[in-house]
Structures are given as structure tokens and as C-alpha cells.
Design a protein around this motif. Structure first.
Motif, PDB file in Angstrom:
ATOM      1  N   PHE A  84      10.831  16.082  -2.249  1.00 26.53           N
ATOM      2  CA  PHE A  84       9.530  15.792  -1.653  1.00 26.53           C
ATOM      3  C   PHE A  84       8.481  15.634  -2.745  1.00 26.53           C
ATOM      4  O   PHE A  84       8.287  16.524  -3.575  1.00 26.53           O
ATOM      5  N   ASN A  85       7.810  14.493  -2.753  1.00 29.90           N
ATOM      6  CA  ASN A  85       6.720  14.236  -3.693  1.00 29.90           C
ATOM      7  C   ASN A  85       5.982  12.968  -3.275  1.00 29.90           C
ATOM      8  O   ASN A  85       6.413  12.252  -2.366  1.00 29.90           O
ATOM      9  N   VAL A  86       4.873  12.695  -3.952  1.00 28.80           N
ATOM     10  CA  VAL A  86       4.131  11.447  -3.794  1.00 28.80           C
ATOM     11  C   VAL A  86       3.954  10.873  -5.189  1.00 28.80           C
ATOM     12  O   VAL A  86       3.348  11.514  -6.049  1.00 28.80           O
ATOM     13  N   GLY A  87       4.497   9.688  -5.417  1.00 34.47           N
ATOM     14  CA  GLY A  87       4.356   9.018  -6.705  1.00 34.47           C
ATOM     15  C   GLY A  87       3.387   7.859  -6.580  1.00 34.47           C
ATOM     16  O   GLY A  87       3.458   7.082  -5.627  1.00 34.47           O
ATOM     17  N   ILE A  88       2.465   7.762  -7.523  1.00 35.42           N
ATOM     18  CA  ILE A  88       1.481   6.670  -7.543  1.00 35.42           C
ATOM     19  C   ILE A  88       1.708   5.877  -8.828  1.00 35.42           C
ATOM     20  O   ILE A  88       1.734   6.451  -9.918  1.00 35.42           O
ATOM     21  N   THR A  92       0.971   1.190  -6.031  1.00 39.79           N
ATOM     22  CA  THR A  92       2.018   1.512  -5.058  1.00 39.79           C
ATOM     23  C   THR A  92       2.103   3.028  -4.904  1.00 39.79           C
ATOM     24  O   THR A  92       1.901   3.766  -5.856  1.00 39.79           O
ATOM     25  N   ALA A  93       2.414   3.458  -3.692  1.00 42.80           N
ATOM     26  CA  ALA A  93       2.639   4.883  -3.436  1.00 42.80           C
ATOM     27  C   ALA A  93       4.039   5.063  -2.874  1.00 42.80           C
ATOM     28  O   ALA A  93       4.412   4.409  -1.903  1.00 42.80           O
ATOM     29  N   ASP A  94       4.808   5.920  -3.499  1.00 40.45           N
ATOM     30  CA  ASP A  94       6.139   6.278  -3.027  1.00 40.45           C
ATOM     31  C   ASP A  94       5.992   7.658  -2.393  1.00 40.45           C
ATOM     32  O   ASP A  94       5.805   8.654  -3.087  1.00 40.45           O
ATOM     33  N   ILE A  95       6.038   7.716  -1.048  1.00 41.80           N
ATOM     34  CA  ILE A  95       5.707   8.934  -0.313  1.00 41.80           C
ATOM     35  C   ILE A  95       6.950   9.493   0.361  1.00 41.80           C
ATOM     36  O   ILE A  95       7.595   8.798   1.149  1.00 41.80           O
TER      37      ILE A  95
END
Length: 180
Positions: A84-88, A92-95
Motif C-alpha cells: 500500500f502506497n501512493v506514488g507521484i 501521474t499517481a499510482d494509488i
């Protein structure tokens, strides 16, 4: 003669006092090491803060959640799964986050698992303690989800609040790291 001795003694005392006042305090080895350690720690903290600021401004960072809570007063839940993470990055956001849904109890947990390249209203605002980063996205649904990061540059910690018109906001606490 007595006057000359008194005047010479006074001059000698003044010279000795000026010498003592003008000298730097001689530190013991233990004190000197403490000051050096404190200075090194202060430099590391300042460098870390600069690195965090650079990450946020580059729009290339990752939020790693540790807890989540339905607002305003839901139970605090730990997040242990490292997936679980949020990459920016690059707009783009990988949620990939657990999310609490439901209008009334019983609420249920689902997973938001999307890669979104249309981040609407992406703003970065510097605050007293770090940064506020906000953006909106539909997550391929009818509603708009608002992601608000409150980032603390000095500690590397962050709060993420996800809100939308239908459900109560969900707040996450965690840390910010470089996206690899």
C-alpha cells in the motif's frame, strides 16, 4: 615609590584582565565532542529537510501509509502491508490504498488500486512545517476524490486525507520517501 608600585600593580591587573577576557574558553575534550556532534546532527537535519523539499518540488515521491482512520472519529487501523502506497511522478499517481466506504455503519474496507495520469488541480504550497500538496481525480468513477497531503519536511512524516462527496474522509499517517 609607593605610587609607582600601585600604578604598576593596577596596570598589571588590567592587562591580566584584558588577556583573560580576550581568550576563548578552553573546552574539555568531552565538551568539544558534544558540540561537534550537535553541529553534525544539525547539518544532517538541514540536509534532510532540503532533500524533502527537493522531492516534493520535483513531483517525484512516494507516500507510505502506516495508519488509517475514518473521519471524524473512526477507529485507528494499522497498515502493515508494504504494497500500500501512493506514488507521484511525471503528473501521474499510482494509488494502492485501503479505503473505508459506507454511508452508515457497518462501514467496509475496500482497496483503491488505480494508476491515474489526469491529476486535476495539482498544487504545491509551502507551509511553516513543510508542504501541502493537493490534487483531484475521478478514479474512473462518477465522483471526484480529493487527495490532500500535509508533509512535514523536517521529520519526513505526512498525513494524507482522501475526501469525496459521498463518504466520510479517510485520513492516513505515514512517511514520504523517494520513488524508485
Amino acid at each position: 615609590m609607593k605610587k609607582a608600585v600601585i600604578i604598576l600593580s593596577g596596570l598589571l591587573l588590567c592587562a591580566a584582565a584584558a588577556t583573560v577576557i580576550g581568550q576563548k574558553k578552553v573546552l574539555s575534550p568531552k565538551e568539544e565532542r558534544r558540540e561537534v556532534r550537535e553541529k553534525r546532527r544539525a547539518e544532517r537535519i538541514a540536509n534532510y529537510e532540503k532533500m524533502m523539499d527537493s522531492l516534493i518540488l520535483s513531483r517525484n515521491f512516494q507516500f507510505n501509509p502506516q495508519t488509517m482512520q475514518r473521519q471524524p472519529a473512526g477507529p485507528m487501523r494499522q497498515i502493515v502491508n508494504p504494497s500500500f502506497n501512493v506514488g507521484i511522478w511525471d503528473g501521474t499517481a499510482d494509488i494502492c490504498l485501503p479505503y473505508i466506504k459506507g454511508y452508515v455503519p457497518p462501514y467496509y474496507t475496500t482497496v483503491i488500486n488505480y494508476t491515474v495520469s489526469d491529476l486535476q488541480g495539482y498544487t504545491t504550497e509551502q507551509t511553516h512545517e513543510g508542504w501541502m500538496v493537493t490534487f483531484n481525480t475521478s478514479l474512473y468513477s462518477a465522483g471526484t476524490y480529493t487527495f490532500t497531503f500535509e508533509i512535514f519536511s523536517r521529520t519526513g512524516g505526512a498525513n494524507l486525507t482522501i475526501s469525496n462527496p459521498w463518504y466520510n474522509p479517510v485520513q492516513y499517517t505515514g512517511s514520504i520517501s523517494q520513488l524508485y
